[in-house]
Design a protein around this motif. Sequence first.
Motif, PDB file in Angstrom:
ATOM      1  N   ASP A   1       5.727  -1.811   7.547  1.00 38.48           N
ATOM      2  CA  ASP A   1       6.979  -2.918   8.397  1.00 38.48           C
ATOM      3  C   ASP A   1       7.325  -3.462   7.056  1.00 38.48           C
ATOM      4  O   ASP A   1       8.305  -3.898   7.139  1.00 38.48           O
ATOM      5  CB  ASP A   1       5.848  -3.812   8.737  1.00 38.48           C
ATOM      6  CG  ASP A   1       6.197  -5.301  10.010  1.00 38.48           C
ATOM      7  OD1 ASP A   1       8.168  -4.937   9.571  1.00 38.48           O
ATOM      8  OD2 ASP A   1       5.912  -6.394   9.300  1.00 38.48           O
ATOM      9  N   LYS A   2       6.239  -3.460   6.199  1.00 38.81           N
ATOM     10  CA  LYS A   2       7.679  -3.735   4.616  1.00 38.81           C
ATOM     11  C   LYS A   2       8.826  -3.192   4.079  1.00 38.81           C
ATOM     12  O   LYS A   2       9.513  -3.539   3.445  1.00 38.81           O
ATOM     13  CB  LYS A   2       6.137  -4.322   3.602  1.00 38.81           C
ATOM     14  CG  LYS A   2       7.234  -4.359   2.134  1.00 38.81           C
ATOM     15  CD  LYS A   2       5.654  -4.294   1.160  1.00 38.81           C
ATOM     16  CE  LYS A   2       6.227  -4.123  -0.639  1.00 38.81           C
ATOM     17  NZ  LYS A   2       4.710  -4.188  -1.767  1.00 38.81           N
ATOM     18  N   HIS A   3       8.472  -1.878   4.539  1.00 38.79           N
ATOM     19  CA  HIS A   3       9.750  -0.756   4.589  1.00 38.79           C
ATOM     20  C   HIS A   3      10.730  -0.717   5.237  1.00 38.79           C
ATOM     21  O   HIS A   3      11.586   0.153   5.045  1.00 38.79           O
ATOM     22  CB  HIS A   3       9.118   0.143   3.729  1.00 38.79           C
ATOM     23  CG  HIS A   3       8.255  -0.226   2.506  1.00 38.79           C
ATOM     24  ND1 HIS A   3       7.115  -0.489   2.085  1.00 38.79           N
ATOM     25  CD2 HIS A   3       8.538   0.024   1.260  1.00 38.79           C
ATOM     26  CE1 HIS A   3       6.678  -0.857   0.717  1.00 38.79           C
ATOM     27  NE2 HIS A   3       8.094  -0.121   0.013  1.00 38.79           N
ATOM     28  N   ASP A   4      10.334  -0.917   6.283  1.00 35.72           N
ATOM     29  CA  ASP A   4      10.967  -0.811   7.724  1.00 35.72           C
ATOM     30  C   ASP A   4      12.005  -1.756   7.852  1.00 35.72           C
ATOM     31  O   ASP A   4      12.328  -1.900   8.768  1.00 35.72           O
ATOM     32  CB  ASP A   4      10.275  -0.169   9.354  1.00 35.72           C
ATOM     33  CG  ASP A   4      11.003  -0.328  10.220  1.00 35.72           C
ATOM     34  OD1 ASP A   4      11.690   0.641   9.992  1.00 35.72           O
ATOM     35  OD2 ASP A   4      10.435  -0.049  11.430  1.00 35.72           O
TER      36      ASP A   4
ATOM     37  N   GLU B   1      15.746   7.109   2.807  1.00 35.95           N
ATOM     38  CA  GLU B   1      15.267   6.334   1.112  1.00 35.95           C
ATOM     39  C   GLU B   1      14.774   5.348   1.640  1.00 35.95           C
ATOM     40  O   GLU B   1      13.697   4.661   0.868  1.00 35.95           O
ATOM     41  CB  GLU B   1      17.078   5.648   1.907  1.00 35.95           C
ATOM     42  CG  GLU B   1      17.914   6.230   1.629  1.00 35.95           C
ATOM     43  CD  GLU B   1      19.529   4.995   2.341  1.00 35.95           C
ATOM     44  OE1 GLU B   1      19.436   4.357   2.734  1.00 35.95           O
ATOM     45  OE2 GLU B   1      20.349   6.201   1.806  1.00 35.95           O
ATOM     46  N   GLU B   2      14.285   4.793   2.651  1.00 37.38           N
ATOM     47  CA  GLU B   2      13.132   4.041   3.250  1.00 37.38           C
ATOM     48  C   GLU B   2      11.575   4.669   2.767  1.00 37.38           C
ATOM     49  O   GLU B   2      10.439   3.800   2.466  1.00 37.38           O
ATOM     50  CB  GLU B   2      12.546   3.626   4.808  1.00 37.38           C
ATOM     51  CG  GLU B   2      13.952   2.774   4.939  1.00 37.38           C
ATOM     52  CD  GLU B   2      13.649   2.687   6.216  1.00 37.38           C
ATOM     53  OE1 GLU B   2      14.627   1.135   6.909  1.00 37.38           O
ATOM     54  OE2 GLU B   2      13.386   2.643   7.248  1.00 37.38           O
TER      55      GLU B   2
ATOM     56  N   ASP C   1      11.824   4.316  -1.079  1.00 34.71           N
ATOM     57  CA  ASP C   1      10.898   2.676  -1.183  1.00 34.71           C
ATOM     58  C   ASP C   1       9.715   2.434  -1.489  1.00 34.71           C
ATOM     59  O   ASP C   1       9.093   2.625  -2.081  1.00 34.71           O
ATOM     60  CB  ASP C   1      11.749   2.430  -0.847  1.00 34.71           C
ATOM     61  CG  ASP C   1      11.890   0.896  -1.161  1.00 34.71           C
ATOM     62  OD1 ASP C   1      11.724   0.202  -1.953  1.00 34.71           O
ATOM     63  OD2 ASP C   1      11.744  -0.189  -0.621  1.00 34.71           O
ATOM     64  N   LEU C   2       9.274   3.335   0.107  1.00 36.44           N
ATOM     65  CA  LEU C   2       7.783   3.193  -0.523  1.00 36.44           C
ATOM     66  C   LEU C   2       6.846   3.546  -0.852  1.00 36.44           C
ATOM     67  O   LEU C   2       5.949   3.370  -1.515  1.00 36.44           O
ATOM     68  CB  LEU C   2       7.359   3.862   1.889  1.00 36.44           C
ATOM     69  CG  LEU C   2       6.009   3.098   1.905  1.00 36.44           C
ATOM     70  CD1 LEU C   2       5.900   3.596   2.956  1.00 36.44           C
ATOM     71  CD2 LEU C   2       5.305   4.186   1.061  1.00 36.44           C
ATOM     72  N   PHE C   3       6.937   5.009  -1.524  1.00 34.41           N
ATOM     73  CA  PHE C   3       5.943   5.559  -2.350  1.00 34.41           C
ATOM     74  C   PHE C   3       6.887   5.744  -4.261  1.00 34.41           C
ATOM     75  O   PHE C   3       6.594   6.689  -5.026  1.00 34.41           O
ATOM     76  CB  PHE C   3       6.304   7.195  -2.089  1.00 34.41           C
ATOM     77  CG  PHE C   3       6.161   7.320  -0.635  1.00 34.41           C
ATOM     78  CD1 PHE C   3       4.167   7.538  -0.889  1.00 34.41           C
ATOM     79  CD2 PHE C   3       6.317   8.511   0.305  1.00 34.41           C
ATOM     80  CE1 PHE C   3       3.820   8.014   0.274  1.00 34.41           C
ATOM     81  CE2 PHE C   3       5.516   8.931   1.055  1.00 34.41           C
ATOM     82  CZ  PHE C   3       4.451   8.138   1.464  1.00 34.41           C
TER      83      PHE C   3
ATOM     84  N   ASP D   1      15.024  11.984  16.829  1.00 33.46           N
ATOM     85  CA  ASP D   1      15.311  12.642  17.303  1.00 33.46           C
ATOM     86  C   ASP D   1      16.507  12.533  15.801  1.00 33.46           C
ATOM     87  O   ASP D   1      16.636  14.054  15.399  1.00 33.46           O
ATOM     88  CB  ASP D   1      16.373  11.712  18.583  1.00 33.46           C
ATOM     89  CG  ASP D   1      15.706  12.022  19.832  1.00 33.46           C
ATOM     90  OD1 ASP D   1      14.925  12.385  19.614  1.00 33.46           O
ATOM     91  OD2 ASP D   1      16.541  10.826  20.500  1.00 33.46           O
ATOM     92  N   GLN D   2      16.520  11.665  14.545  1.00 27.58           N
ATOM     93  CA  GLN D   2      16.733  12.270  13.502  1.00 27.58           C
ATOM     94  C   GLN D   2      15.749  13.047  12.387  1.00 27.58           C
ATOM     95  O   GLN D   2      16.393  13.143  11.127  1.00 27.58           O
ATOM     96  CB  GLN D   2      17.432  10.610  12.870  1.00 27.58           C
ATOM     97  CG  GLN D   2      18.698  10.746  13.248  1.00 27.58           C
ATOM     98  CD  GLN D   2      18.035   8.246  13.076  1.00 27.58           C
ATOM     99  OE1 GLN D   2      17.816   7.992  13.907  1.00 27.58           O
ATOM    100  NE2 GLN D   2      19.030   8.591  12.406  1.00 27.58           N
ATOM    101  N   GLY D   3      15.290  13.033  12.899  1.00 28.75           N
ATOM    102  CA  GLY D   3      13.333  13.593  12.067  1.00 28.75           C
ATOM    103  C   GLY D   3      13.232  12.777  11.013  1.00 28.75           C
ATOM    104  O   GLY D   3      12.602  13.050  10.388  1.00 28.75           O
ATOM    105  N   TRP D   4      13.031  11.921  11.475  1.00 25.82           N
ATOM    106  CA  TRP D   4      12.518  10.782  10.341  1.00 25.82           C
ATOM    107  C   TRP D   4      11.103  10.012  11.139  1.00 25.82           C
ATOM    108  O   TRP D   4      10.983  10.264  12.084  1.00 25.82           O
ATOM    109  CB  TRP D   4      13.469   9.107  10.525  1.00 25.82           C
ATOM    110  CG  TRP D   4      14.911   9.210  10.399  1.00 25.82           C
ATOM    111  CD1 TRP D   4      15.334  10.368   9.418  1.00 25.82           C
ATOM    112  CD2 TRP D   4      16.110   8.562   9.752  1.00 25.82           C
ATOM    113  NE1 TRP D   4      16.593  10.049   9.172  1.00 25.82           N
ATOM    114  CE2 TRP D   4      16.975   8.719   9.914  1.00 25.82           C
ATOM    115  CE3 TRP D   4      15.622   7.105  10.311  1.00 25.82           C
ATOM    116  CZ2 TRP D   4      18.001   8.364   8.932  1.00 25.82           C
ATOM    117  CZ3 TRP D   4      16.833   6.321  10.090  1.00 25.82           C
ATOM    118  CH2 TRP D   4      18.131   6.618   9.622  1.00 25.82           C
TER     119      TRP D   4
END
Length: 619
Positions: free
Chosen positions: A314-317, A327-328, A331-333, A353-356
């Motif tokens: 939640d913090k990084h989404d 990018e998110e 940032d998390l790692f 669908d974007q592969g995320w």
Amino acid sequence: MRKDVRILLVGESKVGKTSLIMSLVSEEFPDVVPYRAEEITIPADVTPERVPTHIVDYSEAEQTDEQLFQEISKANVICIVYSVNNKKSIEKVTSHWIPLITENTDKDSRVPLILVGNKSDLVEHSSMETILPIMNQYSEIETCVECSAKNLKNISELFYYAQKAVLHPTGPLYSPEKKDMKPLCVKALTRIFKVSDLDNDGILNDNELNFFQRTCFNTPLEPQALEDVKNVVRKNLIDGVSDNGLSLKGFLFLHTLFIQRGRHETTWTVLRRFGYDDDLELNQDYLFPTLKLPPDCTTELNHNAYLFLQSVFDKHDKDRDCALSPEELRDLFDVFPYMPWGPDVNSTICTNDQGWITYQGYLSQWTLTTYLDVQRCLEYLGYLGYSIIAEQESQAAGITVTRDKKIDLQKKQTQRSVFRCNVFGDIGSGKSGFLQAFLGRNLMRQNTIKEEHRSYYAISTTYVYGQEKYLLLHEVFPDFDYLSDADLACDIVCLVYDVSNPYSFEYCAKVFKQYFMDSKTPSMMVAAKSDLPEVKQMYGCSPLEFCRRHKMPPPQSFTCNTAAEPNRDIYTKLTTMAMYPHISQADLKSSTFWLRASVGASVFAVLGFAMYRVLLKTR
């Protein structure tokens, strides 16, 4: 922190080394001074840092050079004593003692030095004017103390500074030449800031600062003290305070100030609370706490660990799309020393669908790591600061060790949430397609996956009797003669053959008869590529007859060559069989049994996603 401190006193004869030790112990100047004091140990409960301290004297008259070299190599800190009224003893500090110590210590871990000017009662002037250039020349010199063994002046302070030089050394933190913190210290404090920034907005607000203060020093900051801290930063740094919160620059500035003002212990307390050792590396005991894992038991994340990982997601989404963009994810790692998840992870879990990586996929990958490599999971949770943020003793508090599988079989019930299915089949039988279909990918989407990004694992959730469970599929390499114990250890066996290849079923039959016919592990036969024309299998009996003889469910037709997402019913069946290995053959054949098991699966899947949306809104 070190478990004890060893202080060695060296210097020319008659400078008062032994007198300093005896004055400390007896709290009075000795009338008779021996050549050398015996080694003394000060108990932990009477030292300011609560650490046992050994004080060792040196006498040129009683000891050989070899004995001196041994003591230098054993010392944690060395006090070079000179007499403030004896210029020769001061000159010997740089001409003899510092070079001698340098020669007999490891270059990579220089021992801290304290310069001690004794006999200050005999002069009216200070030796500091002469000593300061020496201190500037040698970075290993922590400080200089002028004292008097006769008047007991600064005796306690001398040994306190020596102890402090070991427990809270300046060297790893600060560069006197550059008047700034060293890169490793900045890196460690940056990670600490990011872990403490609970909402990931780039500043520590009052609540986060109070939590940080309570975590590190067991006491919250009073509102006025909090404002005073921020005012100090405001006066010295333009962008140190933002939106009434402390920025990373402000946080680093504060610690630089602490160090420059001789308050290293403040910074060291923070570093050690967040798991760092004296070399500013994360401590092995912090990253890998003890976790007992008996045979035939598995490891899972418990409720508190999932809540923590949900909060990290939640913090990084930041765009609230229930998925982590590249990018998110970076940032998390960012608090890790390396990127732990490679491109193969995207082929192991659900993506959009974007592969995320989706919220569900993210939790699935953590579940997979915990199950397959719990030590790595402990390490990863350590980087994220789990024990600190979740206020637990260690990361091990976030792990559930399941009971022995034999007990589950005896009691005919299980409390486990993760079930492993090993998928066997000949080359080209459709194993990889079967794994990817579980993640909602039809053949068209599977064809976009690069060969080097392929994964031999797939994990996602299924619902059995309304309970959410994780099913972990593992594709076993089809080398019949070299199946390891890991290849055979699972909760259910899935045997995949290609209905359009007449020789495909034979491999499945051989594997079953060789390894699983006499085991208690349930097995299921999957007739893959069922969209293609079925041909007769070149084996002694048909797949249906084989299953009947060996009391298995009939072969399950399956294809991933669909316009929409492939059907997931078969995965619910696999999970159900893994959960209830004792169910009878009659039950397996009953359509009402499967209906009861899978009822509500799609409803719960939709509900789960909807609930996450609701949670996001409330946050």
